[in-house]
Write a protein that holds these residues in place. Structure first.
Motif, PDB file in Angstrom:
ATOM      1  N   ILE A  34     -11.740  -1.171  11.525  1.00  0.00           N
ATOM      2  CA  ILE A  34     -10.722  -1.917  11.643  1.00  0.00           C
ATOM      3  C   ILE A  34      -9.475  -1.160  12.608  1.00  0.00           C
ATOM      4  CG2 ILE A  34      -8.566  -2.975  10.661  1.00  0.00           C
ATOM      5  CD1 ILE A  34     -11.211  -4.428   9.721  1.00  0.00           C
ATOM      6  N   GLY A  35      -9.082  -1.993  13.424  1.00  0.00           N
ATOM      7  CA  GLY A  35      -8.188  -1.402  14.404  1.00  0.00           C
ATOM      8  C   GLY A  35      -6.871  -1.994  14.374  1.00  0.00           C
ATOM      9  N   TRP A  36      -5.814  -1.275  14.789  1.00  0.00           N
ATOM     10  CA  TRP A  36      -4.499  -2.107  15.055  1.00  0.00           C
ATOM     11  C   TRP A  36      -4.036  -1.695  16.442  1.00  0.00           C
ATOM     12  CZ3 TRP A  36      -1.604  -4.820  11.675  1.00  0.00           C
ATOM     13  CH2 TRP A  36      -1.778  -4.851  10.286  1.00  0.00           C
ATOM     14  N   PHE A  37      -3.667  -2.898  17.185  1.00  0.00           N
ATOM     15  CA  PHE A  37      -3.204  -2.928  18.516  1.00  0.00           C
ATOM     16  C   PHE A  37      -1.814  -3.514  18.417  1.00  0.00           C
ATOM     17  CE2 PHE A  37      -6.914  -1.701  20.969  1.00  0.00           C
ATOM     18  CZ  PHE A  37      -7.935  -1.980  19.902  1.00  0.00           C
ATOM     19  N   ALA A  61      -3.243   6.423  18.423  1.00  0.00           N
ATOM     20  CA  ALA A  61      -2.690   6.703  19.831  1.00  0.00           C
ATOM     21  C   ALA A  61      -1.744   7.798  19.781  1.00  0.00           C
ATOM     22  CB  ALA A  61      -2.081   5.574  20.210  1.00  0.00           C
ATOM     23  N   ASP A  62      -1.526   8.781  20.673  1.00  0.00           N
ATOM     24  CA  ASP A  62      -0.790   9.747  20.799  1.00  0.00           C
ATOM     25  C   ASP A  62       0.730   9.467  20.418  1.00  0.00           C
ATOM     26  OD1 ASP A  62      -2.326  11.674  23.595  1.00  0.00           O
ATOM     27  OD2 ASP A  62      -2.913  11.423  21.420  1.00  0.00           O
ATOM     28  N   SER A  63       0.978   8.462  20.844  1.00  0.00           N
ATOM     29  CA  SER A  63       2.495   7.893  20.774  1.00  0.00           C
ATOM     30  C   SER A  63       2.983   7.689  19.107  1.00  0.00           C
ATOM     31  CB  SER A  63       2.697   6.520  21.597  1.00  0.00           C
ATOM     32  OG  SER A  63       1.868   5.578  21.067  1.00  0.00           O
ATOM     33  N   VAL A  64       1.671   7.408  18.466  1.00  0.00           N
ATOM     34  CA  VAL A  64       2.187   7.269  17.134  1.00  0.00           C
ATOM     35  C   VAL A  64       1.745   8.406  16.167  1.00  0.00           C
ATOM     36  CG1 VAL A  64       1.869   4.701  17.714  1.00  0.00           C
ATOM     37  CG2 VAL A  64      -0.044   5.867  16.613  1.00  0.00           C
ATOM     38  N   LYS A  65       1.089   9.137  16.514  1.00  0.00           N
ATOM     39  CA  LYS A  65       0.408  10.360  15.764  1.00  0.00           C
ATOM     40  C   LYS A  65       1.470  11.113  14.995  1.00  0.00           C
ATOM     41  CE  LYS A  65      -3.201  12.025  17.800  1.00  0.00           C
ATOM     42  NZ  LYS A  65      -4.027  12.790  18.499  1.00  0.00           N
ATOM     43  N   GLY A  66       1.304  11.248  13.902  1.00  0.00           N
ATOM     44  CA  GLY A  66       2.187  11.908  12.801  1.00  0.00           C
ATOM     45  C   GLY A  66       3.350  11.120  12.444  1.00  0.00           C
ATOM     46  N   ARG A  67       3.540   9.953  12.898  1.00  0.00           N
ATOM     47  CA  ARG A  67       4.182   8.745  12.373  1.00  0.00           C
ATOM     48  C   ARG A  67       3.803   7.519  11.657  1.00  0.00           C
ATOM     49  NH1 ARG A  67       7.366   6.048  15.741  1.00  0.00           N
ATOM     50  NH2 ARG A  67       6.104   6.009  17.562  1.00  0.00           N
ATOM     51  N   PHE A  68       2.261   7.177  12.062  1.00  0.00           N
ATOM     52  CA  PHE A  68       1.710   6.130  11.517  1.00  0.00           C
ATOM     53  C   PHE A  68       0.574   6.636  10.773  1.00  0.00           C
ATOM     54  CE2 PHE A  68       2.878   2.561  14.700  1.00  0.00           C
ATOM     55  CZ  PHE A  68       4.294   2.935  14.718  1.00  0.00           C
ATOM     56  N   THR A  69       0.050   5.939   9.757  1.00  0.00           N
ATOM     57  CA  THR A  69      -1.160   6.225   8.813  1.00  0.00           C
ATOM     58  C   THR A  69      -1.839   5.177   8.440  1.00  0.00           C
ATOM     59  OG1 THR A  69       0.329   8.048   8.036  1.00  0.00           O
ATOM     60  CG2 THR A  69      -1.840   7.368   6.758  1.00  0.00           C
ATOM     61  N   ILE A  70      -3.048   4.998   8.824  1.00  0.00           N
ATOM     62  CA  ILE A  70      -4.037   3.806   8.495  1.00  0.00           C
ATOM     63  C   ILE A  70      -4.771   4.342   7.293  1.00  0.00           C
ATOM     64  CG2 ILE A  70      -6.011   4.691  10.104  1.00  0.00           C
ATOM     65  CD1 ILE A  70      -6.262   1.889  10.743  1.00  0.00           C
ATOM     66  N   ASP A  74     -10.696  -1.253   0.288  1.00  0.00           N
ATOM     67  CA  ASP A  74     -11.760  -2.183   0.010  1.00  0.00           C
ATOM     68  C   ASP A  74     -12.080  -3.054  -1.192  1.00  0.00           C
ATOM     69  OD1 ASP A  74     -14.190  -0.038   2.262  1.00  0.00           O
ATOM     70  OD2 ASP A  74     -12.537  -1.422   2.743  1.00  0.00           O
ATOM     71  N   GLY A  75     -11.446  -2.683  -2.089  1.00  0.00           N
ATOM     72  CA  GLY A  75     -11.433  -3.288  -3.250  1.00  0.00           C
ATOM     73  C   GLY A  75     -10.408  -4.570  -3.150  1.00  0.00           C
ATOM     74  N   LYS A  76      -9.510  -4.488  -2.387  1.00  0.00           N
ATOM     75  CA  LYS A  76      -8.529  -5.432  -1.886  1.00  0.00           C
ATOM     76  C   LYS A  76      -8.779  -6.183  -0.720  1.00  0.00           C
ATOM     77  CE  LYS A  76      -4.662  -3.422  -4.748  1.00  0.00           C
ATOM     78  NZ  LYS A  76      -3.265  -2.895  -4.678  1.00  0.00           N
ATOM     79  N   ASN A  77     -10.002  -5.779  -0.010  1.00  0.00           N
ATOM     80  CA  ASN A  77     -10.216  -6.269   1.207  1.00  0.00           C
ATOM     81  C   ASN A  77      -9.023  -6.205   2.250  1.00  0.00           C
ATOM     82  OD1 ASN A  77     -12.831  -7.000   1.655  1.00  0.00           O
ATOM     83  ND2 ASN A  77     -12.250  -9.017   1.926  1.00  0.00           N
ATOM     84  N   THR A  78      -8.343  -5.186   2.136  1.00  0.00           N
ATOM     85  CA  THR A  78      -7.216  -4.967   3.090  1.00  0.00           C
ATOM     86  C   THR A  78      -7.185  -3.577   3.677  1.00  0.00           C
ATOM     87  OG1 THR A  78      -5.973  -6.481   1.399  1.00  0.00           O
ATOM     88  CG2 THR A  78      -4.839  -5.073   3.006  1.00  0.00           C
ATOM     89  N   VAL A  79      -6.561  -3.376   4.873  1.00  0.00           N
ATOM     90  CA  VAL A  79      -6.560  -2.498   5.536  1.00  0.00           C
ATOM     91  C   VAL A  79      -4.763  -2.360   5.775  1.00  0.00           C
ATOM     92  CG1 VAL A  79      -6.460  -1.164   7.703  1.00  0.00           C
ATOM     93  CG2 VAL A  79      -8.361  -2.043   6.683  1.00  0.00           C
ATOM     94  N   TYR A  80      -4.170  -1.043   5.615  1.00  0.00           N
ATOM     95  CA  TYR A  80      -2.872  -0.925   5.604  1.00  0.00           C
ATOM     96  C   TYR A  80      -2.436   0.043   7.146  1.00  0.00           C
ATOM     97  CZ  TYR A  80      -3.286  -2.396   0.753  1.00  0.00           C
ATOM     98  OH  TYR A  80      -3.548  -3.086  -0.155  1.00  0.00           O
ATOM     99  N   LEU A  81      -1.248  -0.224   7.522  1.00  0.00           N
ATOM    100  CA  LEU A  81      -0.870   0.467   8.457  1.00  0.00           C
ATOM    101  C   LEU A  81       0.743   0.959   7.992  1.00  0.00           C
ATOM    102  CD1 LEU A  81      -1.408   2.068  11.116  1.00  0.00           C
ATOM    103  CD2 LEU A  81      -0.213   0.276  12.534  1.00  0.00           C
ATOM    104  N   GLN A  82       0.820   2.210   7.751  1.00  0.00           N
ATOM    105  CA  GLN A  82       2.169   2.718   7.203  1.00  0.00           C
ATOM    106  C   GLN A  82       2.721   2.951   8.568  1.00  0.00           C
ATOM    107  OE1 GLN A  82       3.700   2.884   4.097  1.00  0.00           O
ATOM    108  NE2 GLN A  82       5.463   3.057   5.030  1.00  0.00           N
ATOM    109  N   ILE A  83       3.943   2.612   8.922  1.00  0.00           N
ATOM    110  CA  ILE A  83       4.720   3.135  10.068  1.00  0.00           C
ATOM    111  C   ILE A  83       5.840   3.645   9.788  1.00  0.00           C
ATOM    112  CG2 ILE A  83       3.216   1.290  11.443  1.00  0.00           C
ATOM    113  CD1 ILE A  83       5.409  -0.581  11.741  1.00  0.00           C
ATOM    114  N   ALA A  84       6.244   4.644  10.337  1.00  0.00           N
ATOM    115  CA  ALA A  84       7.546   5.446   9.562  1.00  0.00           C
ATOM    116  C   ALA A  84       8.160   6.133  11.246  1.00  0.00           C
ATOM    117  CB  ALA A  84       7.039   6.563   8.713  1.00  0.00           C
TER     118      ALA A  84
END
Length: 124
Positions: A34-37, A61-70, A74-84
């Motif tokens: 899974i990817g986020w764009f 991406a370098d622009s988000v490294k250290g601030r975003f966490t993916i 799979d139990g919830k069939n969901t991927v998260y992107l925590q953006i801070a």
């Protein structure tokens, strides 16, 4: 085939955070990478982050490294992107996508299925 629906976007002040969700239906998410764009008017679609099907490997991406966490649940069939530590330049429509092959996860054309996107707006 898998259907993807994003949620969690919104308006937030600079420095704030959000958690974006990518919920899958129609197939088991655990078989997909899974990817986020993100897309901003006047700019090309930009890779943000990706996670492999096993959850072991993740990429940023370098622009988000250290601030975003993916992450994935799979139990919830969901991927998260925590953006801070959000910045005004993070304002965009964020879309998740699913790839079966997982060879070039930073390339948008690697992906087979896409969600509609969720708007993130960061005010200064």
């Amino acid at each position: 085939q898998v259907q993807l629906v994003e949620s969690g976007g919104g308006l937030v002040q600079a420095g704030g955070s959000l958690r974006l969700s990518c919920a899958a239906s129609g197939d088991t998410l655990s078989t997909y990478n899974i990817g986020w764009f993100r897309l901003t008017p006047g700019k090309e679609r930009e890779f943000v982050s990706a996670i492999g099907w096993s959850g072991v490997n993740s990429f940023y991406a370098d622009s988000v490294k250290g601030r975003f966490t993916i992450s994935r649940d799979d139990g919830k069939n969901t991927v998260y992107l925590q953006i801070a530590s959000l910045k005004p330049e993070d304002t965009a429509v964020y879309s998740c996508a699913a790839s079966l092959s997982g060879l070039r996860l930073r390339d948008w054309d690697e992906y087979d299925y896409w969600g509609q996107g969720t708007q993130v707006t960061v005010s200064s």
